[in-house]
Design an enzyme around this catalytic site. Structure first.
Site, PDB file in Angstrom:
ATOM      1  CG  ASP A 127      -4.239  -3.011  -6.241  1.00 52.41           C
ATOM      2  OD1 ASP A 127      -3.374  -3.748  -6.735  1.00 52.41           O
ATOM      3  OD2 ASP A 127      -5.340  -2.790  -6.772  1.00 52.41           O
ATOM      4  CB  VAL A 128      -0.201   0.828  -2.693  1.00 49.91           C
ATOM      5  CG1 VAL A 128       0.009   1.949  -1.681  1.00 49.91           C
ATOM      6  CG2 VAL A 128       1.139   0.193  -3.046  1.00 49.91           C
TER       7      VAL A 128
END
Length: 309
Positions: A142-143
């Site tokens: 995930d970012v």
């Protein structure tokens, strides 16, 4: 010249009585909004008559749709990514320590840095099949999650690692700082994960979700939180964050899943305390087992120092 494609087909019996916009979206993999726009532009006809989006379909009539032009392929933009360290590289694989705020690859709507863009700027060449915006991508973080991430640099690396992730032979180890003290200290969470029923932008444990298994062990306990080592059997979106929240121990700094903002503020956190510390897999070329580790970034290390003191 236009590269828009026209598709004509008889309405199948299974779509009898369905609204035209819903049917066009389902048949051609479009969103309802795009389908409605096509209908408004007169690009959808039934038996050669322009349709309204609320019209109902009749089986056997001829549905003709002028599909939208395909989107231009996304390409990684070569740019230096601050804090992205190369942990290991050879002709088949590249392992990086992905910083928070960096996406794995370009996606529609994302304008920030990407791992692939950072590798391109550093002079790495990815030679694999797949869409240009995802060449070499065999896993994603995930970012908002930092840590070790492996990218395939060759076709051999891509095919072998893609299969390894699919068959779950890769060992994925994370560290997470969670609120409270889990009981038992070592445990397994086996709970399906799907879209949150009332907030589609996040996920939740749901009866009809996808199978998900998380193993955890308490490494260090503090007054308000615990440092866990976590091993994933599956790789669902937000899996650790959702599973830990589901047993009442959300990741510190993760208000989306119910963490205490005051604790995060005291620790200087502006994101969830979650880091991919180690990745173990069989090397695509040599067949040797290898493990790659990523040290904590400064913000997570600082938070630990504060809570220990």
């Amino acid at each position: 010249m236009t590269n828009r494609e026209t598709r004509t087909l008889p309405v199948p019996e299974g779509l009898e009585g369905m609204r035209v916009d819903a049917a066009v979206a389902r048949l051609f993999g479009l969103s309802r909004t795009v389908a409605a726009d096509l209908i408004a532009e007169g690009d959808v006809t039934i038996d050669a008559v322009p349709s309204m989006k609320s019209d109902r379909l009749t089986a056997g009539t001829m549905l003709e749709v002028l599909l939208p032009a395909p989107e231009e392929p996304l390409e990684p933009v070569a740019e230096h990514v601050e804090g992205m360290d190369i942990l290991y590289s050879d002709r088949d694989i590249i392992a990086v320590n992905k910083p928070v705020g960096v996406a794995a690859h370009p996606t529609v709507g994302w304008e920030g840095p990407t791992v692939l863009g950072g590798l391109a700027a550093a002079g790495f060449r990815i030679s694999t099949s797949g869409p240009p915006e995802r060449k070499g991508i065999v896993q994603r973080l995930d970012v908002g999650t930092s840590g070790v991430m492996v990218v395939a640099a060759s076709e051999r690396g891509y095919s072998v690692l893609k299969r390894a992730f699919k068959e779950r032979t890769v060992e994925k180890t994370y560290h997470a700082l969670v609120q409270g003290l889990p009981d038992p200290l070592t445990g397994t969470i086996d709970a399906a994960i799907g879209r949150h029923p009332s907030a589609g932008w996040k996920f939740a444990v749901t009866a009809d979700g996808k199978h998900a298994i998380t193993h955890y062990e308490v490494v260090e306990a503090f007054r308000e939180a615990s440092l866990l080592e976590i091993h994933l059997e599956t790789g669902r979106t937000h899996q650790i964050r959702v599973h830990m929240a589901s047993i009442g121990h959300p990741c510190v700094g993760d208000p989306m899943y119910g963490s205490d903002p005051n604790l995060a503020k005291r620790l200087g956190l502006i994101r969830q305390w979650l880091h991919a510390v180690r990745l173990g897999f069989t090397h695509p070329a040599t067949g040797d087992w290898m493990e790659i580790e990523a040290p904590y970034p400064d913000d997570l290390s600082h938070a630990l120092e504060v809570i220990r003191s």
